[in-house]
Design a protein around this motif. Sequence first.
Motif: not given
Length: 263
Positions: A21, A55, A57, A122, A204-205, A207, A209
């Motif tokens: 991540w 992401s 960001e 998202a 899995e990320d 967040k 998910h």
Amino acid sequence: MRDLTTLPDLKLALVQSELFWQDPAANLERFEQLLAPVEGADLVILPEMFSTGFSMESAKLAEPEDGPSTQWMIKQAARMGAVVTGSLIIQAADGSYRNRLIWARPDGSMAYYDKRHLFRMAGEHKHFAAGEQQALFNLKGWNIRPLICYDLRFPVWSRDAKQTDLLLYTANWPAARRNHWNRLLPARAIENLCFVVAVNRVGEDGKGHAYSGDSKVIDFQGDVTLDCKDVTGVQCFTLKGVDLAEYRQRFPADCDADTFTLG
């Protein structure tokens, strides 16, 4: 009319992996290890936002157009003698942030496609600028149309009944909607009379998910000829141009396709 009978075989390497991540250095190291034994491929396909995960960001994570992840792709392409593709968070020359698929060639040249359909659920449309143009890349005579994840849901943007030999999707498609992924991909192959190759991630990320992978190769009749399921690693597959040529000659539905222009 193009003579598809002259299309040579196209050797693919689908790279399906977990992603660290928001950690480009760790992801590039992982993919370099996965790609180390790959030989003889013409096209190496990485997931969407393969250096960061999916992401929002963008301001924090964006790299310039010639940033380290892009340079890494160019280096890997030169080493393997193959095109390397996948998407990154890029700050474009105009200052906008893009979910950009990079097409890095062995000779050091590049092309790109900016994701058109931004995943509003998202908030992607709030953090990135949408692409404005389709792309069509040529590799060994193959016409390859790159698309990114959510683009899959919009058949008009994928549609090209006369030119595309291979629709290429790179994605971070969550396991919660894997049935949509597995149903829409064959539809795109059938309606466009072309091969479809799709590369997703697993794991899995940041967040929470989950991603089920399901990277695959699908032929022009919608039949799955390679399914990576949820396995991490590189899966290789060879597309036969002669198979595509023979099918289009037997079933020339493209001759009855509607013509339209995109607004």
